[in-house]
Design an enzyme around this catalytic site. Structure first.
Site, PDB file in Angstrom:
ATOM      1  N   TYR A 190       5.141   6.514  15.051  1.00  0.00           N
ATOM      2  CA  TYR A 190       3.177   5.869  15.353  1.00  0.00           C
ATOM      3  C   TYR A 190       2.391   6.883  15.499  1.00  0.00           C
ATOM      4  CZ  TYR A 190      -0.182   2.945  15.531  1.00  0.00           C
ATOM      5  OH  TYR A 190      -1.612   1.946  15.936  1.00  0.00           O
ATOM      6  N   LYS A 242      -0.645   8.407  12.944  1.00  0.00           N
ATOM      7  CA  LYS A 242      -2.322   7.915  13.292  1.00  0.00           C
ATOM      8  C   LYS A 242      -3.158   9.615  13.598  1.00  0.00           C
ATOM      9  CE  LYS A 242      -1.749   3.686  13.123  1.00  0.00           C
ATOM     10  NZ  LYS A 242      -2.703   2.915  11.895  1.00  0.00           N
ATOM     11  N   VAL A 296       0.766  -1.047  -0.271  1.00  0.00           N
ATOM     12  CA  VAL A 296      -0.009   0.339  -0.153  1.00  0.00           C
ATOM     13  C   VAL A 296       0.975   1.060   0.023  1.00  0.00           C
ATOM     14  CG1 VAL A 296      -2.139  -0.715   0.878  1.00  0.00           C
ATOM     15  CG2 VAL A 296      -0.376  -0.416   2.270  1.00  0.00           C
TER      16      VAL A 296
HETATM   17  P1  NDP Z   1      -1.311  -6.792  12.222  1.00  0.00           P
HETATM   18  O1  NDP Z   1      -0.250  -6.684  11.427  1.00  0.00           O
HETATM   19  O2  NDP Z   1      -2.073  -8.257  12.193  1.00  0.00           O
HETATM   20  O3  NDP Z   1      -1.772  -6.461  10.410  1.00  0.00           O
HETATM   21  C1  NDP Z   1      -1.463  -5.220   9.680  1.00  0.00           C
HETATM   22  C2  NDP Z   1      -2.006  -5.564   8.416  1.00  0.00           C
HETATM   23  O4  NDP Z   1      -1.183  -4.316   7.838  1.00  0.00           O
HETATM   24  C3  NDP Z   1      -1.294  -7.049   7.634  1.00  0.00           C
HETATM   25  O5  NDP Z   1      -2.533  -7.617   7.049  1.00  0.00           O
HETATM   26  C4  NDP Z   1       0.114  -6.498   7.124  1.00  0.00           C
HETATM   27  O6  NDP Z   1      -0.231  -7.753   5.521  1.00  0.00           O
HETATM   28  C5  NDP Z   1      -0.709  -5.245   6.196  1.00  0.00           C
HETATM   29  N1  NDP Z   1       1.005  -4.251   5.760  1.00  0.00           N
HETATM   30  C6  NDP Z   1       1.546  -3.842   6.469  1.00  0.00           C
HETATM   31  N2  NDP Z   1       1.964  -2.791   5.823  1.00  0.00           N
HETATM   32  C7  NDP Z   1       1.517  -3.261   4.484  1.00  0.00           C
HETATM   33  C8  NDP Z   1       2.407  -2.549   3.240  1.00  0.00           C
HETATM   34  N3  NDP Z   1       3.220  -1.886   2.802  1.00  0.00           N
HETATM   35  N4  NDP Z   1       1.485  -2.915   2.099  1.00  0.00           N
HETATM   36  C9  NDP Z   1       0.218  -3.614   2.013  1.00  0.00           C
HETATM   37  N5  NDP Z   1      -0.056  -4.025   3.570  1.00  0.00           N
HETATM   38  C10 NDP Z   1       0.352  -4.225   4.872  1.00  0.00           C
HETATM   39  O7  NDP Z   1      -1.564  -5.860  12.463  1.00  0.00           O
HETATM   40  P2  NDP Z   1      -3.057  -4.952  13.480  1.00  0.00           P
HETATM   41  O8  NDP Z   1      -4.313  -6.138  12.814  1.00  0.00           O
HETATM   42  O9  NDP Z   1      -2.922  -5.394  15.048  1.00  0.00           O
HETATM   43  O10 NDP Z   1      -3.063  -3.225  12.793  1.00  0.00           O
HETATM   44  C11 NDP Z   1      -4.003  -3.072  11.665  1.00  0.00           C
HETATM   45  C12 NDP Z   1      -4.477  -2.170  11.702  1.00  0.00           C
HETATM   46  O11 NDP Z   1      -4.882  -1.586  13.172  1.00  0.00           O
HETATM   47  C13 NDP Z   1      -3.174  -1.137  11.409  1.00  0.00           C
HETATM   48  O12 NDP Z   1      -2.744   0.531  10.729  1.00  0.00           O
HETATM   49  C14 NDP Z   1      -3.066  -0.747  13.274  1.00  0.00           C
HETATM   50  O13 NDP Z   1      -1.889   0.549  13.761  1.00  0.00           O
HETATM   51  C15 NDP Z   1      -4.238  -0.811  14.054  1.00  0.00           C
HETATM   52  N6  NDP Z   1      -4.234  -0.866  14.702  1.00  0.00           N
HETATM   53  C16 NDP Z   1      -4.259  -1.967  15.914  1.00  0.00           C
HETATM   54  C17 NDP Z   1      -3.927  -1.843  16.568  1.00  0.00           C
HETATM   55  C18 NDP Z   1      -3.815  -2.978  17.679  1.00  0.00           C
HETATM   56  O14 NDP Z   1      -3.671  -3.037  18.874  1.00  0.00           O
HETATM   57  N7  NDP Z   1      -3.853  -4.662  16.773  1.00  0.00           N
HETATM   58  C19 NDP Z   1      -4.857  -0.884  17.688  1.00  0.00           C
HETATM   59  C20 NDP Z   1      -5.035   0.624  17.138  1.00  0.00           C
HETATM   60  C21 NDP Z   1      -4.580   0.481  16.360  1.00  0.00           C
HETATM   61  P3  NDP Z   1       0.949  -8.077   4.564  1.00  0.00           P
HETATM   62  O15 NDP Z   1       2.741  -8.329   5.683  1.00  0.00           O
HETATM   63  O16 NDP Z   1       0.752  -9.502   4.079  1.00  0.00           O
HETATM   64  O17 NDP Z   1       0.796  -7.068   3.697  1.00  0.00           O
END
Ligand code: NDP
Length: 252
Positions: free
Chosen positions: A157, A161, A64
Site C-alpha cells: 500500500y 500510494k 478498475v
Molecule cells: P472504501 O472501502 O469505503 O471504498 C473503496 C472504493 O473503491 C469502493 O467504492 C470500492 O467499490 C472501490 N473499489 C475497490 N476496488 C475496486 C476495483 N477493483 N474496481 C472498482 N472499484 C473498486 O474505502 P475509502 O473510501 O476509505 O477509500 C477510498 C480511497 O481513499 C482509496 O484509494 C484509499 O486507499 C484512500 N484512502 C483512504 C483513507 C482512509 O482513511 N479511509 C486514507 C488514505 C487514503 P466496490 O467494492 O463496489 O468495487
C-alpha cells in the site's frame, strides 16, 4: 467561486466511503456525475441520492483493474455526456502485510488496485480531456504514500500510494500543454469500510492520538473542500501538487 455547474465529474470508488462523499460534494457544487465501482446495487443507491440533489448521475459498473471494463466505462461516460471535465481516481483497497511476509499475490493485488488502476483509468479518460483541451485529474493517494508507519505493516500500500504521488507529477508535466491539471490528495485517517475495523480499536485510537496533531480522525465531508478546489476552474494554475488532508500527521 468553485461552482462546478456544467461540469461532468467521474469518480471511481463511487459506491462507498470517500468516493461517495466527494461525488456528493461535487453534486452540491452543480456537477453532473459518473460514479464507478464493482457493486452496482450500491452505485444505484448512491446515484439516486445524488440525483435528489438536482444533478444527473450515471452509475457504471467497472472493475478498475480491468482494462477492457475501464475503456468501456469511459465510452459510456462520453455517450451520456459528450465530455468529461473532472476525473477523481479514488477506488482502492489493500492487502496488509510487511515486506518479510507479503506474498506475491498480496503484492500484485494491492499494486493493481491502488496504482495500476490509476494509470488505466487516467489513460482511458484523459484522451477525451485532450480533445476538449480541458481537464482536472485528482488522484486520491494517501499520507502513507509520503511516509512509512509503525502501526500496521502494509508495504504494498505504501509503495502503490507513493507511485500514485509521482504518477501525478509525471502526468501533470505531460498534460499541462492540453490545459489539463493533475493533482493528488493524500488523506489521513478517515473512517470508511476500508478502515473502520482498524480505526475503532483502542490500540489504534491511542496511536492516532499520539501521532495526529489534530488528535482525531477525519470527519465525513472533510476531504470535499480539497477535492472541490482542485476540480474547480479557479485552480487553473495548480498542477502537480500533493495536498495532504491528514490532521497534521505528515507535519511531525
Ligand atoms: P472504501 O472501502 O469505503 O471504498 C473503496 C472504493 O473503491 C469502493 O467504492 C470500492 O467499490 C472501490 N473499489 C475497490 N476496488 C475496486 C476495483 N477493483 N474496481 C472498482 N472499484 C473498486 O474505502 P475509502 O473510501 O476509505 O477509500 C477510498 C480511497 O481513499 C482509496 O484509494 C484509499 O486507499 C484512500 N484512502 C483512504 C483513507 C482512509 O482513511 N479511509 C486514507 C488514505 C487514503 P466496490 O467494492 O463496489 O468495487
Amino acid at each position: 467561486m468553485f461552482s462546478l455547474k456544467g461540469r461532468v465529474a467521474v469518480v471511481t470508488g463511487g459506491s462507498s466511503g470517500l468516493g461517495v462523499q466527494m461525488a456528493k460534494g461535487f453534486a452540491g457544487q452543480g456537477a453532473d456525475l459518473v460514479i464507478m465501482a464493482r457493486r452496482l446495487d450500491k452505485l444505484e443507491k448512491v446515484a439516486e441520492e445524488i440525483r435528489s440533489l438536482g444533478v444527473k448521475c450515471l452509475p457504471v459498473q467497472c472493475d478498475v483493474t480491468n482494462t477492457d471494463q475501464v475503456n468501456k466505462a469511459a465510452e459510456a461516460a462520453i455517450k451520456e455526456y459528450g465530455k468529461v471535465d473532472i476525473l477523481v481516481n479514488c477506488a482502492g483497497s489493500a492487502k496488509n502485510a510487511g515486506v518479510l511476509n507479503m506474498t506475491d499475490e498480496e503484492w500484485d493485488f494491492t499494486v493493481d488496485t491502488d496504482m495500476t488502476s490509476v494509470f488505466k483509468v487516467t489513460r482511458a479518460f484523459a484522451k477525451y480531456m485532450v480533445e476538449k483541451k480541458y481537464g482536472r485529474i485528482i488522484n486520491i493517494a494517501s499520507m502513507y504514500g509520503l511516509v512509512g508507519n509503525t502501526a500496521i505493516d502494509t508495504v504494498a500500500y505504501h509503495s502503490s500510494k507513493g507511485g500514485v504521488v509521482n504518477f501525478t507529477r509525471a502526468v501533470a508535466a505531460e498534460l499541462a500543454k492540453y490545459n489539463i491539471t493533475c493533482n493528488a490528495i493524500c488523506p489521513g485517517y478517515f473512517a470508511t469500510e476500508l478502515t473502520i475495523d482498524t480505526l475503532k480499536t483502542e490500540a489504534f485510537t491511542n496511536y492516532m492520538k499520539a501521532t495526529v496533531p489534530m488528535g482525531r480522525y477525519g470527519k465525513e465531508g472533510e476531504l470535499n473542500p480539497a477535492a472541490i478546489f482542485l476540480a474547480s476552474d479557479e485552480a487553473s494554475y495548480v498542477t502537480g501538487a500533493i495536498l495532504t488532508v491528514d490532521g497534521g500527521y505528515t507535519a511531525v
